[in-house]
Design a protein around this motif. Structure first.
Motif, PDB file in Angstrom:
ATOM      1  N   PHE A 148       0.834  -1.202   0.000  1.00 54.58           N
ATOM      2  CA  PHE A 148       0.000   0.000   0.000  1.00 54.58           C
ATOM      3  C   PHE A 148       0.869   1.252   0.000  1.00 54.58           C
ATOM      4  CE2 PHE A 148      -2.349   3.333   2.304  1.00 54.58           C
ATOM      5  CZ  PHE A 148      -3.460   3.438   1.477  1.00 54.58           C
ATOM      6  N   GLY A 149       1.880   1.272   0.862  1.00 49.99           N
ATOM      7  CA  GLY A 149       2.746   2.447   0.930  1.00 49.99           C
ATOM      8  C   GLY A 149       3.578   2.621  -0.333  1.00 49.99           C
ATOM      9  N   PHE A 150       4.120   1.531  -0.854  1.00 48.00           N
ATOM     10  CA  PHE A 150       4.956   1.609  -2.056  1.00 48.00           C
ATOM     11  C   PHE A 150       4.144   2.087  -3.252  1.00 48.00           C
ATOM     12  CE2 PHE A 150       6.660  -0.331  -5.925  1.00 48.00           C
ATOM     13  CZ  PHE A 150       7.960   0.142  -5.898  1.00 48.00           C
ATOM     14  N   SER A 151       2.958   1.518  -3.459  1.00 50.20           N
ATOM     15  CA  SER A 151       2.139   1.911  -4.613  1.00 50.20           C
ATOM     16  C   SER A 151       1.691   3.358  -4.507  1.00 50.20           C
ATOM     17  CB  SER A 151       0.927   0.981  -4.740  1.00 50.20           C
ATOM     18  OG  SER A 151       0.130   1.032  -3.562  1.00 50.20           O
ATOM     19  N   LEU A 165       3.270   5.904  -2.885  1.00 48.10           N
ATOM     20  CA  LEU A 165       4.399   6.820  -3.064  1.00 48.10           C
ATOM     21  C   LEU A 165       4.965   6.759  -4.480  1.00 48.10           C
ATOM     22  CD1 LEU A 165       6.292   6.368   0.330  1.00 48.10           C
ATOM     23  CD2 LEU A 165       4.750   8.203  -0.355  1.00 48.10           C
ATOM     24  N   ILE A 166       5.036   5.559  -5.054  1.00 41.49           N
ATOM     25  CA  ILE A 166       5.649   5.429  -6.380  1.00 41.49           C
ATOM     26  C   ILE A 166       4.776   6.068  -7.444  1.00 41.49           C
ATOM     27  CG2 ILE A 166       4.758   3.295  -7.387  1.00 41.49           C
ATOM     28  CD1 ILE A 166       8.459   4.160  -6.849  1.00 41.49           C
ATOM     29  N   SER A 167       3.453   6.096  -7.219  1.00 42.13           N
ATOM     30  CA  SER A 167       2.571   6.737  -8.195  1.00 42.13           C
ATOM     31  C   SER A 167       2.740   8.249  -8.175  1.00 42.13           C
ATOM     32  CB  SER A 167       1.115   6.361  -7.910  1.00 42.13           C
ATOM     33  OG  SER A 167       0.712   6.841  -6.635  1.00 42.13           O
ATOM     34  N   ILE A 168       3.085   8.808  -7.026  1.00 43.61           N
ATOM     35  CA  ILE A 168       3.300  10.252  -6.933  1.00 43.61           C
ATOM     36  C   ILE A 168       4.705  10.617  -7.421  1.00 43.61           C
ATOM     37  CG2 ILE A 168       3.430  12.212  -5.345  1.00 43.61           C
ATOM     38  CD1 ILE A 168       1.386  10.834  -3.602  1.00 43.61           C
ATOM     39  N   ILE A 169       5.697   9.861  -6.987  1.00 48.90           N
ATOM     40  CA  ILE A 169       7.079  10.150  -7.403  1.00 48.90           C
ATOM     41  C   ILE A 169       7.261   9.909  -8.896  1.00 48.90           C
ATOM     42  CG2 ILE A 169       9.493   9.452  -7.109  1.00 48.90           C
ATOM     43  CD1 ILE A 169       8.859   8.830  -4.200  1.00 48.90           C
ATOM     44  N   ASN A 170       6.681   8.805  -9.399  1.00 49.99           N
ATOM     45  CA  ASN A 170       6.748   8.454 -10.822  1.00 49.99           C
ATOM     46  C   ASN A 170       8.197   8.489 -11.319  1.00 49.99           C
ATOM     47  OD1 ASN A 170       6.140   7.832 -13.440  1.00 49.99           O
ATOM     48  ND2 ASN A 170       4.857   9.619 -13.825  1.00 49.99           N
ATOM     49  N   PRO A 171       9.039   7.550 -10.872  1.00 49.31           N
ATOM     50  CA  PRO A 171      10.455   7.575 -11.249  1.00 49.31           C
ATOM     51  C   PRO A 171      10.735   7.601 -12.751  1.00 49.31           C
ATOM     52  CG  PRO A 171      10.104   6.047  -9.442  1.00 49.31           C
ATOM     53  CD  PRO A 171       8.745   6.466  -9.918  1.00 49.31           C
ATOM     54  N   PRO A 172       9.982   6.869 -13.608  1.00 48.80           N
ATOM     55  CA  PRO A 172      10.280   6.969 -15.049  1.00 48.80           C
ATOM     56  C   PRO A 172      10.141   8.387 -15.589  1.00 48.80           C
ATOM     57  CG  PRO A 172       8.941   5.036 -14.607  1.00 48.80           C
ATOM     58  CD  PRO A 172       8.968   5.824 -13.345  1.00 48.80           C
ATOM     59  N   ALA A 173       9.058   9.068 -15.207  1.00 45.50           N
ATOM     60  CA  ALA A 173       8.885  10.451 -15.661  1.00 45.50           C
ATOM     61  C   ALA A 173       9.941  11.358 -15.040  1.00 45.50           C
ATOM     62  CB  ALA A 173       7.482  10.945 -15.310  1.00 45.50           C
ATOM     63  N   GLY A 174      10.229  11.143 -13.762  1.00 42.73           N
ATOM     64  CA  GLY A 174      11.264  11.937 -13.111  1.00 42.73           C
ATOM     65  C   GLY A 174      12.625  11.716 -13.725  1.00 42.73           C
ATOM     66  N   ALA A 175      12.881  10.482 -14.203  1.00 39.05           N
ATOM     67  CA  ALA A 175      14.168  10.190 -14.827  1.00 39.05           C
ATOM     68  C   ALA A 175      14.352  10.980 -16.116  1.00 39.05           C
ATOM     69  CB  ALA A 175      14.274   8.689 -15.108  1.00 39.05           C
ATOM     70  N   LEU A 176      13.277  11.150 -16.870  1.00 35.78           N
ATOM     71  CA  LEU A 176      13.367  11.937 -18.104  1.00 35.78           C
ATOM     72  C   LEU A 176      13.662  13.397 -17.791  1.00 35.78           C
ATOM     73  CD1 LEU A 176      10.394  10.414 -20.121  1.00 35.78           C
ATOM     74  CD2 LEU A 176      12.825   9.880 -20.308  1.00 35.78           C
ATOM     75  N   ILE A 177      13.009  13.923 -16.755  1.00 33.58           N
ATOM     76  CA  ILE A 177      13.282  15.297 -16.348  1.00 33.58           C
ATOM     77  C   ILE A 177      14.710  15.414 -15.814  1.00 33.58           C
ATOM     78  CG2 ILE A 177      12.539  17.183 -14.835  1.00 33.58           C
ATOM     79  CD1 ILE A 177       9.758  15.865 -14.798  1.00 33.58           C
ATOM     80  N   PHE A 178      15.124  14.415 -15.036  1.00 33.04           N
ATOM     81  CA  PHE A 178      16.490  14.383 -14.505  1.00 33.04           C
ATOM     82  C   PHE A 178      17.515  14.402 -15.640  1.00 33.04           C
ATOM     83  CE2 PHE A 178      20.014  11.380 -13.678  1.00 33.04           C
ATOM     84  CZ  PHE A 178      20.709  12.095 -12.723  1.00 33.04           C
ATOM     85  N   HIS A 179      17.271  13.631 -16.673  1.00 34.61           N
ATOM     86  CA  HIS A 179      18.206  13.603 -17.801  1.00 34.61           C
ATOM     87  C   HIS A 179      18.229  14.950 -18.519  1.00 34.61           C
ATOM     88  CE1 HIS A 179      19.459  12.818 -21.997  1.00 34.61           C
ATOM     89  NE2 HIS A 179      20.335  12.016 -21.417  1.00 34.61           N
TER      90      HIS A 179
END
Length: 228
Positions: free
Chosen positions: A16-19, A21-35
Motif C-alpha cells: 500500500f505504501g509503495f504503490s 508513493l511510487i505513483s506520486i514520485i513516478n520515477p520513469p517520468a522523473g528520470a526523463l526530467i532528470f536527464h
C-alpha cells in the motif's frame, strides 16, 4: 499471530505504501526530467548524482514517515493544509514545465556554464531530490500514511517501523534504477520522443498537484458538509 499472518500484514502495508508513493514520485517520468536537467554531465557524474538522489530520497521519506506527524502537530499544521500547499507547489511546477518550451534553447546554453561553478553534489538535494523527486506531494502522502497507521501496541509499532523502512528502501532503489538508466531511455526515445514524454510527465505532474489540492480541500470541508 502466526508468522504467515505477520508477513501478510507486513506485505500488505508495504504494498500500500509503495504503490501510493511510487505513483506520486513516478520515477520513469522523473528520470526523463532528470536527464534533461543533467544532459551536459558525464556518465560518471550522472551515475553518482543518481545514487546521491536515491540516498537523499530515502532519508526524506524516512523523516516524513517517522517524524512528519509530530512535526506537524508541533507547528499546529493540519494534514489538509499540507496537502493543499504541497499540491499547489506540485501543480505550479507542472505548469511551469508545460510552458517552458520557448526558452529551452536559452536554458541549454546557460545551464552548463552555471553548473560548471557549482559542485555536482550541490544539485543532489536541491532541486533534484527536493522538489523534483520527493516533493511536497510525496511528503504529504508519507505523513498521511504514517498518520493512518498510528498505534500504541508494541507489535503494531514494530510492524509499522519495518513496513515504513522497507517502503522507503524500495522506493529509493526504484528511483536509483530509473535515474541511472535515464540516458539509455533518452537515446531510445530520441529528441521528439523526449519532448513528448517530458510534456506528458509535466501534465501528469499538474494533474497530481490538482488532485492533492482537491483532496485537501474536500477533507477540510468534510466537517462542514457533514453538519448539514
Amino acid at each position: 499471530m502466526t508468522a504467515a499472518a505477520i508477513f501478510g500484514e507486513l506485505f500488505a502495508a508495504w504494498l500500500f505504501g509503495f504503490s501510493a508513493l511510487i505513483s506520486i514520485i513516478n520515477p520513469p517520468a522523473g528520470a526523463l526530467i532528470f536527464h534533461g536537467m543533467t544532459r551536459w554531465l558525464t556518465e560518471q557524474e550522472r551515475a553518482r548524482l543518481a545514487r546521491s538522489i536515491a540516498i537523499n530520497s530515502f532519508i526524506v521519506l524516512l523523516a516524513a514517515l517517522f517524524l512528519g506527524t509530530p512535526i506537524l502537530g508541533f507547528f499546529g499544521i493540519s494534514l489538509e493544509a499540507l496537502r493543499i500547499a504541497g499540491g499547489l507547489t506540485v501543480a505550479v511546477a507542472g505548469w511551469q514545465m508545460l510552458n517552458e518550451e520557448d526558452d529551452n534553447q536559452r536554458r541549454e546554453s546557460q545551464a552548463p556554464a552555471a553548473l560548471d561553478t557549482a559542485p555536482v553534489e550541490r544539485m543532489a538535494f536541491f532541486p533534484l531530490t527536493l522538489p523534483l523527486t520527493t516533493g511536497p506531494g510525496t511528503i504529504a502522502a508519507s505523513i498521511a500514511l504514517s498518520a493512518e497507521r498510528r498505534s500504541s501496541e508494541i507489535s503494531d509499532i514494530v510492524l509499522n517501523t519495518l513496513a515504513f523502512t522497507l517502503t522507503a528502501v524500495t522506493v529509493a532503489l526504484t528511483v536509483w534504477i530509473a535515474y541511472a538508466n535515464a540516458a539509455a531511455v533518452a537515446r531510445k526515445l530520441g529528441p521528439t520522443g523526449m519532448l513528448i514524454a517530458a510534456k506528458l510527465a509535466a501534465f501528469v505532474l499538474l494533474c497530481i498537484g490538482a488532485q492533492i489540492m482537491l483532496t485537501g480541500v474536500l477533507d477540510a470541508l468534510k466537517p462542514l458538509l457533514t453538519m448539514r
